[in-house]
Design an enzyme around this catalytic site. Structure first.
Site, short mmCIF file in Angstrom:
data_model
loop_
_atom_site.label_atom_id
_atom_site.label_comp_id
_atom_site.label_asym_id
_atom_site.label_seq_id
_atom_site.Cartn_x
_atom_site.Cartn_y
_atom_site.Cartn_z
N CYS A 1 7.47 9.58 0.12
CA CYS A 1 6.39 10.54 0.30
C CYS A 1 6.38 11.48 -0.89
O CYS A 1 7.35 12.18 -1.12
CB CYS A 1 6.58 11.33 1.59
SG CYS A 1 5.36 12.65 1.74
N ASN B 1 10.40 4.65 2.88
CA ASN B 1 10.11 3.88 4.08
C ASN B 1 11.31 3.07 4.55
O ASN B 1 12.13 2.63 3.74
CB ASN B 1 8.97 2.90 3.75
CG ASN B 1 7.66 3.61 3.49
OD1 ASN B 1 7.19 4.38 4.33
ND2 ASN B 1 7.05 3.34 2.34
N HIS C 1 6.34 4.50 12.50
CA HIS C 1 6.45 4.45 11.04
C HIS C 1 7.54 5.45 10.63
O HIS C 1 7.29 6.65 10.53
CB HIS C 1 5.10 4.83 10.44
CG HIS C 1 5.02 4.73 8.95
ND1 HIS C 1 4.21 3.82 8.31
CD2 HIS C 1 5.63 5.43 7.96
CE1 HIS C 1 4.32 3.97 6.99
NE2 HIS C 1 5.18 4.94 6.76
N HIS D 1 10.77 6.92 8.27
CA HIS D 1 11.35 7.02 6.93
C HIS D 1 12.85 7.23 7.07
O HIS D 1 13.31 7.87 8.01
CB HIS D 1 10.70 8.17 6.15
CG HIS D 1 9.33 7.83 5.64
ND1 HIS D 1 8.63 8.64 4.80
CD2 HIS D 1 8.54 6.74 5.85
CE1 HIS D 1 7.46 8.08 4.51
NE2 HIS D 1 7.38 6.94 5.15
N ARG E 1 0.83 -1.21 0.00
CA ARG E 1 0.00 0.00 0.00
C ARG E 1 0.87 1.27 0.00
O ARG E 1 1.00 1.95 -1.02
CB ARG E 1 -0.95 -0.02 1.22
CG ARG E 1 -2.13 0.94 1.10
CD ARG E 1 -1.82 2.37 1.48
NE ARG E 1 -1.33 2.51 2.84
CZ ARG E 1 -0.78 3.62 3.30
NH1 ARG E 1 -0.63 4.68 2.52
NH2 ARG E 1 -0.33 3.69 4.55
N ASP E 2 1.53 1.55 1.09
CA ASP E 2 2.33 2.78 1.20
C ASP E 2 3.49 2.75 0.20
O ASP E 2 3.87 3.78 -0.37
CB ASP E 2 2.86 2.89 2.63
CG ASP E 2 3.61 4.18 2.90
OD1 ASP E 2 3.52 5.12 2.09
OD2 ASP E 2 4.31 4.25 3.92
MG MG Z 1 5.61 5.67 4.74
#
Ligand code: MG
Length: 315
Positions: free
Chosen positions: A252, A261, A219, A221, A24-25
């Protein structure tokens, strides 16, 4: 030599649940749109590698995220995994997205909030208060449907427009999400500017204000190479849920400097070295990310994937 060598450290959890966000991300932030059957195979391979929470897709309007426009086709392809006990959270931006997800039987849902007004405006075209008001019926109806709800909170440390984000501001939105009925939070360092002391300060303040550590995921990065240091700081605080993206997929789109990520392989390498259980087979996971990198037409940015690809006997 079998690597990583294992040396436990005091004050850390015995087990960590990895919340895999690659499908997803990760994929929503990749330029290439991956065919549905490749996504389905990707998610099945991640499950075979031992990941038990795999964020599968997003029920956002296809106009906004064309990479995930196939949610309706993809999700039913994953039903065998649900039957096997794999959790497959999906992002629901609003009630329309919730309807689509519930119709398909999704039982783990996520909403995506911002700690800052600037990112709320850029990402949701709403103020923070307006976005919380939009999520209120989403979370309420999700709970009525007995779904588990995760509340993402982005820009928890720094924001490209606003600079440093005050801890009390993050805590305030975090509490609002919990008050709406979220079961879990995911604290996002969306532009990767957190450092370990900042992480521990935010976690301590959240506890102080009544948000318990066992409802918090992190979460990070890796924009400035701090994701693993920040993860370790969170583990020292007692956090046991860590988001990561297989092969380091995604980043992002609103922050030019965001290199993406935390890679799941890099996380698993550190956790394994610390003797912390994840249930993940690093070899199968690395093979999966290498395979997906082939579909995306570029190498994985994960250091561990690169090192193991060069020295496969070290697994
Ligand atoms: Mg992320």
């Amino acid at each position: 030599m079998t690597l990583p060598m294992i040396s436990p450290a005091p004050g850390l959890p015995a087990r960590v649940r990895i919340h895999e966000v690659g499908p997803r991300d990760g994929l929503q932030n990749e330029k290439t749109t991956v065919p549905t059957e490749v996504k389905a195979e990707f998610i099945h391979r991640l499950a075979r590698a031992g990941l038990t929470t795999i964020e599968a897709t997003s029920f956002v309007h296809p106009k906004w995220i064309p990479q995930l426009a196939d949610a309706e086709t993809l999700f039913p392809e994953l039903q065998d995994l649900t039957a096997d006990g794999v959790r497959l959270p999906v992002l629901v931006p609003n009630e329309r997205g919730l309807d689509r997800a519930l119709t398909l039987g999704a039982s783990h849902l996520a909403v995506f909030a911002s700690a800052t007004e600037s990112f709320a405006k850029a990402n949701l075209n709403r103020t923070v208060a307006e976005s919380l008001a939009m999520f209120e019926p989403v979370v309420a109806r999700a709970k009525d449907a007995r779904a588990h709800v995760r509340g993402y909170l982005s820009m928890c440390f720094g924001d490209p427009w606003e600079g440093r984000v005050p801890v009390h501001q993050v805590v305030s939105v975090a509490k609002s999400l919990m008050d709406l009925g979220c079961d879990e939070l995911s604290l996002g360092d969306t532009i990767g500017v957190a450092t370990p002391g900042h992480v521990q300060t935010l976690l301590a303040e959240l506890n102080e204000e009544g948000v318990p550590t066992d409802t918090i995921g992190v979460h990070f990065h890796d924009t400035y190479g701090q994701a693993l240091a920040n993860t370790l700081a969170a583990l020292q605080h007692g956090v046991t849920t860590v988001d990561a993206s297989a092969g380091g997929l995604g980043g992002c789109p609103y922050a030019k400097s965001a290199t993406g990520n935390l890679a799941t392989e890099d996380l698993v390498w550190m956790l394994r070295g610390l003797g912390i259980e994840t249930g993940v087979d690093l070899g199968l996971l690395t093979d999966t990310s290498t395979w997906m990198a082939g579909h995306l037409g570029r190498p994985s940015p994960s250091r561990t994937v690169r090192a193991l690809s060069a020295n496969p006997q070290e697994q």
